[in-house]
Design an enzyme around this catalytic site. Structure first.
Site: not given
Length: 400
Positions: A154, A237
């Site tokens: 990403s 995360e």
């Protein structure tokens, strides 16, 4: 009340609020560029209050961050969507494992948004089993030469830095031969290619690393200790994805509730029962997230974040499906198939069709739900581990 004592001072909520108000009295956010305001806020220790002094914090309890954020409401803010990987993954890892020089170099521009980060972990041949990754880093004096391919990255198309895990020793078992680096995304040999998603956009990328030279001072942690450092990143995360603060009735649930209230003619008894069930589950998950954030120590999240991430993914998918079903034929329409290089996920700036399709990725990104269930089973519930025949086999001897 959370209180920290040290250096002849007490840091509690009243002291933190007073410090924030004094800062705001001395800094007019409208008097100059927003970046100057954010830099000054970081230097005042009002960025991450639980970080150490001099690194954007006050060494205060994490829960006092809510008080600071409340005082700074309406002032220039960091773009948490665009900076999600830096704020949620790179920062806690650098704080926990970085050298003093690395912390000083990276944390301030990371928080202010001057430098965006991406994550170079997954590979085409090492998805759910990250430890089998094949990207190689070979030492050459004070530098490392890196070759390999990463995928599902990403934000690589606008990132300045990437957190990178590479194999530095193929002669030992897969978990022991890894090292963690910061990758300069502008270095020669770094090539970023878009991956078009089912939504029509490309927030993900594949990244090719060909002869990339990284100085050794971009290594995070010890050589060969990359798996331990990476695990800390992955835990952060999962907390960042699944433990993000959401107000009661907010998030994906809020989008469904809005349609329910605005369109009474679409309601049925069965849909009402499903919505009530998901409301309860969303509220339980929200409160569990509050408790998780209260228990977190700076830079050291536990496996509980895996449970939060699974719950987040399942709820998002069920709620987005209910949203589409509730709207009937209207829910099947898609607002825009135009190919675009997006810089963040915009669940609520798009229609229900986009939310439904994009939510499918929630059970993959940040660790697949299947892998996270294994983590919960083994590390939380204490169940027997799955047999791992390759655990003690040198990586070079593993079939690929």
């Amino acid at each position: 009340m959370a209180v920290v004592e040290g250096a002849g001072r007490t840091v509690d909520e009243a002291a933190v609020r007073a410090r924030a108000r004094d800062f705001l009295a001395a800094h007019d956010e409208a008097a100059g560029p927003p970046l100057d305001f954010l830099r000054a806020r970081f230097d005042a220790g009002l960025a991450w209050v639980h970080f150490p002094e001099g690194l954007g914090g006050l060494g205060a309890p994490r829960e006092l961050q809510a008080a600071v954020d409340e005082e700074f409401a309406g002032t220039p803010q960091t773009d948490t969507g665009r900076l999600a990987i830096g704020l949620g993954m790179a920062a806690p890892t650098i704080l926990a494992f970085g050298t003093p020089a690395q912390r000083q170099r990276f944390l301030r521009p990371l928080w202010t948004g001057e430098e965006v980060w991406c994550q170079l972990f997954s590979e085409p041949g090492a998805g759910s089993d990250l430890a089998t990754l094949a990207t190689r880093a070979v030492r050459d004096g004070d530098e490392w030469g890196v070759d390999g391919q990463k995928v599902w990255t990403s934000g690589a198309h606008f990132a300045r830095w990437g957190i990178l895990v590479a194999r530095t020793d193929p002669d030992v078992p897969k978990h022991r031969g890894l090292t963690y680096f910061v990758c300069d995304m502008r270095a020669p040999g770094v090539e970023v290619r878009p991956l078009r998603q089912i939504t029509g956009e490309a927030e993900f990328n594949e990244v090719f690393l060909t002869g990339v030279r990284l100085p050794d001072d971009l290594r995070i942690g010890e050589v060969g200790d990359g798996w331990r450092v990476a695990q800390a990143t992955l835990m952060s995360e999962r907390v960042a994805i699944g433990g993000t603060p959401i107000r009661r009735g907010g998030g994906m649930l809020g989008a469904v509730l809005a349609a329910w209230r605005e369109r009474p003619e679409l309601r049925t008894h069965d849909l009402h029962q499903r919505l009530l069930r998901l409301w309860v589950e969303a509220e339980v998950t929200r409160l569990a997230g509050v408790r998780l954030r209260q228990q977190l120590a700076a830079g050291a999240p536990g496996p509980e974040g895996s449970g939060m991430k699974i719950a987040f993914a399942r709820l998002n998918q069920e709620l987005s499906g209910l949203d589409v079903e509730l709207r009937r034929d209207e829910g099947l329409a898609y607002d825009d198939w135009t190919f675009r290089r997006s810089e963040s996920v915009d669940f609520f700036g798009r229609g229900p069709g986009y939310r439904y399709l994009r939510a499918k990725g929630n059970s993959i990104e940040g660790g697949t739900s299947e892998v996270l269930r294994n983590i919960i089973a083994e590390r939380v519930l204490g169940l027997p581990a799955e047999p791992r025949a390759d655990k003690d086999v040198p990586w070079k001897d593993l079939p690929r």
